[in-house]
Design a protein around this motif. Structure first.
Motif, short mmCIF file in Angstrom:
data_model
loop_
_atom_site.label_atom_id
_atom_site.label_comp_id
_atom_site.label_asym_id
_atom_site.label_seq_id
_atom_site.Cartn_x
_atom_site.Cartn_y
_atom_site.Cartn_z
N ARG A 56 0.96 -1.30 0.04
CA ARG A 56 -0.04 0.09 0.18
C ARG A 56 1.03 1.12 0.07
NH1 ARG A 56 -5.23 2.19 1.74
NH2 ARG A 56 -4.90 4.27 1.14
N GLY A 105 -0.15 -6.96 -2.19
CA GLY A 105 -0.96 -6.55 -1.20
C GLY A 105 -2.19 -7.39 -0.95
N GLU A 156 -3.34 -6.65 2.72
CA GLU A 156 -3.63 -4.72 2.60
C GLU A 156 -4.74 -4.63 1.68
OE1 GLU A 156 0.10 -2.96 2.01
OE2 GLU A 156 1.15 -3.81 3.77
N PHE A 157 -5.09 -5.54 0.77
CA PHE A 157 -6.17 -5.28 -0.31
C PHE A 157 -7.15 -6.45 -0.30
CE2 PHE A 157 -2.27 -3.17 -2.38
CZ PHE A 157 -2.88 -1.69 -2.17
N SER A 179 -8.71 -1.38 -0.13
CA SER A 179 -7.92 -1.76 0.89
C SER A 179 -8.71 -2.41 2.34
CB SER A 179 -7.13 -0.29 1.30
OG SER A 179 -6.74 0.17 0.32
#
Length: 202
Positions: A83, A144, A149-150, A198
């Motif tokens: 990110r 990610g 993170e995603f 996110s």
């Protein structure tokens, strides 16, 4: 702009021409640029320019490759937080404000891009850069997702969407914003999109 990674594989004479062109473009922009402007920034004979190039437009094709390949070489290296890498990439492509000389160079590259529908060499240069940027975005998003993170998104689709957002926003900044005018609102719109994919923002 750090030119250290620019033109590393070029013939030294051509690299000198590219550096002179870079200085001339920053001073005069694209539309008003002449071979004489480039010669004025060049330490050697003007005849050397014509030895390598038939004219301004021929020279600018190599200059485009010089700038775009250097841009790719200077992209942020992989880190541990995808990110954060994405934020770095956005800030590199879309500085919130910009000084006059870098703005002139960005504008010249944009004006060259407008030739792509009519010039295959220009089109190929921009296609190469966009494919590289898309691959970088896909890599960031994949890592990610693995790092949580995603969210579990379609990486190919999202990278295409982000690329279009970045290219389109860069075009808007060059056509309707002054160089020193903040584009914070445009970057907030991009960050709003990123927030939706996110995990930390969900």
């Amino acid at each position: 702009m750090n030119l250290e990674n620019y033109g590393k594989d070029m013939d030294p004479g051509k690299r000198d021409i590219m550096e002179a062109t870079h200085s001339a473009v920053k001073k005069h922009g694209y539309s008003d640029l002449t071979i004489q402007h480039i010669a004025d920034e060049f330490d050697r004979s003007k005849s050397l320019l014509y030895y390598h190039y038939d004219g301004r437009d021929d020279l600018l094709i190599d200059f485009l490759e010089y700038i775009l390949s250097g841009f790719l070489a200077n992209l942020p290296e992989k880190g541990t937080a995808p990110r954060n890498e994405l934020d770095e990439l956005i800030n590199l492509l879309l500085p919130t404000t910009i000084n006059e000389e870098p703005y002139r160079l960005m504008l010249a590259m944009f004006e060259l891009r407008m030739n792509a529908p009519h010039d295959q060499a220009v089109r190929e240069q921009y296609l190469e850069v966009e494919e590289e940027l898309k691959a970088i975005l896909e890599d960031i998003l994949r890592r990610g997702i693995e790092a949580n993170e995603f969210s579990d998104i379609n990486v190919e689709v999202e990278s295409e969407a982000l690329l279009s957002l970045l290219v389109g926003t860069r075009a808007r900044r060059l056509t309707v914003y002054d160089p020193d005018q903040s584009i914070e609102i445009l970057k907030k719109a991009i960050n709003s999109h990123i927030a939706r994919i996110s995990t930390a923002d969900s």
